[in-house]
Design a protein around this motif. Structure first.
Motif, PDB file in Angstrom:
ATOM      1  N   ARG A 291     -48.286  45.117 -30.456  1.00  0.00           N
ATOM      2  CA  ARG A 291     -48.406  44.773 -31.828  1.00  0.00           C
ATOM      3  C   ARG A 291     -48.634  43.075 -32.363  1.00  0.00           C
ATOM      4  N   GLU A 292     -48.200  42.482 -31.424  1.00  0.00           N
ATOM      5  CA  GLU A 292     -48.370  41.036 -31.556  1.00  0.00           C
ATOM      6  C   GLU A 292     -49.503  40.374 -30.764  1.00  0.00           C
ATOM      7  N   LEU A 293     -49.922  41.034 -29.565  1.00  0.00           N
ATOM      8  CA  LEU A 293     -50.985  40.469 -28.589  1.00  0.00           C
ATOM      9  C   LEU A 293     -51.981  42.152 -28.267  1.00  0.00           C
ATOM     10  N   PRO A 294     -52.471  42.403 -29.302  1.00  0.00           N
ATOM     11  CA  PRO A 294     -53.373  43.599 -29.032  1.00  0.00           C
ATOM     12  C   PRO A 294     -54.218  43.811 -27.855  1.00  0.00           C
ATOM     13  N   GLY A 295     -54.596  42.498 -27.358  1.00  0.00           N
ATOM     14  CA  GLY A 295     -55.375  42.436 -26.226  1.00  0.00           C
ATOM     15  C   GLY A 295     -54.634  42.569 -24.957  1.00  0.00           C
ATOM     16  N   THR A 296     -53.226  42.838 -24.978  1.00  0.00           N
ATOM     17  CA  THR A 296     -52.858  43.060 -23.725  1.00  0.00           C
ATOM     18  C   THR A 296     -52.951  44.020 -22.977  1.00  0.00           C
ATOM     19  N   VAL A 297     -53.461  44.006 -21.589  1.00  0.00           N
ATOM     20  CA  VAL A 297     -54.081  44.968 -20.867  1.00  0.00           C
ATOM     21  C   VAL A 297     -53.006  46.296 -20.303  1.00  0.00           C
ATOM     22  N   TYR A 298     -53.625  47.447 -20.395  1.00  0.00           N
ATOM     23  CA  TYR A 298     -52.710  48.660 -19.918  1.00  0.00           C
ATOM     24  C   TYR A 298     -53.958  49.883 -19.734  1.00  0.00           C
ATOM     25  N   SER A 299     -52.945  50.929 -19.166  1.00  0.00           N
ATOM     26  CA  SER A 299     -54.036  51.903 -18.812  1.00  0.00           C
ATOM     27  C   SER A 299     -53.161  53.133 -18.888  1.00  0.00           C
ATOM     28  N   CYS A 300     -52.363  53.429 -17.543  1.00  0.00           N
ATOM     29  CA  CYS A 300     -51.720  54.742 -17.245  1.00  0.00           C
ATOM     30  C   CYS A 300     -50.653  55.359 -18.385  1.00  0.00           C
ATOM     31  N   GLU A 301     -49.884  54.079 -18.948  1.00  0.00           N
ATOM     32  CA  GLU A 301     -48.588  54.025 -19.494  1.00  0.00           C
ATOM     33  C   GLU A 301     -47.581  55.129 -18.696  1.00  0.00           C
TER      34      GLU A 301
END
Length: 349
Positions: A291-301
């Protein structure tokens, strides 16, 4: 000549500036925010490979097998898995179920999860022979250990990491297998399992009113036995509750582990960006950070792929992933599933 000299000087300055920027970004991937110690956030955990999908076949009800071919592929051991990068960008983890000696191809199998998050449906409905796919790995968090004897308990698609183990056991090894499924038609590799296991196999199908008798299975388990279980969380909990003292339990999960005490809210300070976010009990650190840093990378959750790994500067972490080593957990976390043990964490973000 003066013009040529000016052009040469400008080109040299541009190269120096580009090199300096590259070094700066390597030190701090979130540049121009200030860097602390070199962060590990978002770094790939292994080299990516581009492989050709040469087989996409249905091998049981709701289960497809993929053969991914390449040249001189990294070797793997029974229990290992791959990260498969799907065309949509989703990353999913699948156990290798082929031959570890075959360095020309990797084989995985996946079940369609009707109410899942879309990865298995993409594998079943959108992948086709002839496509080129990216994979990462292999990695092994479920290795076959040396033991006096073995007990394997698997549910459905949970047979995939165990199948190479059965093939690798010496002929005189002492082992038993309990294989459970909804129906026999939904149980992948059933014919091969029957041939490998013979009278060591106990087969249970729910549609035949079958119920696994775990009490009888573990009544005869002796100290020094290695117990391997892969399947639904309920099956693994039941197995874990029955493993006797002196036996070693090895689990392979399909989903992140849950806390027996439930979730509580806490705060996360993002040190480099100078922000603090609240993580509600029913949400994740990843959601709050994005919500603050929308570019934070992620994938599988799910705590499996490692894409969202972040450096922890302060606070105690409740680790719920199935990936990080003890050394990595000392100062980092997977923010898609892990949480704070207290009221506050500080991340290198």
């Amino acid at each position: 000549m003066p013009k040529l000299r000016t052009v040469a000087l400008l080109a040299g300055a541009a190269l120096l500036t580009r090199s300096a920027l590259r070094r700066r970004v390597q030190v701090s991937p979130l540049w121009p925010m200030p860097a602390l110690e070199t962060p590990i956030s978002g770094r790939p955990r292994s080299r990516a490979l581009r492989l050709l999908l040469t087989a996409h076949e249905t091998i049981a009800d709701g289960v497809v097998r993929l053969r991914l071919e390449g040249a001189e592929l990294p070797r793997w051991t029974p229990g290992a898995h791959l990260d498969l990068v799907l065309p949509s960008g989703l990353v999913r983890q699948y156990s290798l179920c082929g031959d570890p000696a075959d360095t020309s191809a990797y084989t995985v199998a996946t079940r369609l999860v009707e109410d899942g998050r879309g990865g298995s449906r993409e594998v079943h409905e959108q992948l086709a022979e002839g496509m080129e796919l990216e994979v990462r790995g292999p990695r092994n968090r479920f290795p076959l250990a040396e033991a006096r004897s073995y007990v394997f308990v698997v549910g459905g698609i949970g047979i995939t990491p165990v199948l190479p183990m059965l093939r690798a056991l010496p002929e005189d090894a002492d082992w038993r297998l309990l294989y459970c499924g909804r129906t026999r038609a939904s149980m992948p590799f059933l014919d091969e399992v029957r041939e490998l296991a013979g009278d060591r196999l106990t087969l249970v199908a729910e549609d035949e009113d079958g119920r696994p008798d775990l009490d009888a299975l573990f009544a005869a388990v002796a100290p020094g036995t290695a117990v391997y279980c892969c399947g639904p969380e309920g099956l693994m909990e039941a197995v874990a509750a029955r493993v006797p003292e002196g036996a070693a339990l090895h689990l392979e999960r399909f989903a992140p582990r849950a806390s027996a005490d439930g979730n509580t809210a806490f705060e996360v300070e993002l040190r480099r960006s100078g922000r603090t976010v609240s993580v509600p009990a029913d949400s994740t650190v990843l959601a709050a950070v994005r919500r603050e840093l929308p570019g934070t990378v992620y994938s599988c959750e799910q705590g499996f792929c490692g894409t969202c790994q972040q450096r922890v500067l302060e606070g105690e972490v409740e680790h719920r992933d199935e990936l990080l080593t003890d050394a990595e957990r000392h100062d980092s976390m997977l923010i898609c599933v892990s949480r704070a043990r207290g009221e506050r964490l500080v991340l290198d973000l």
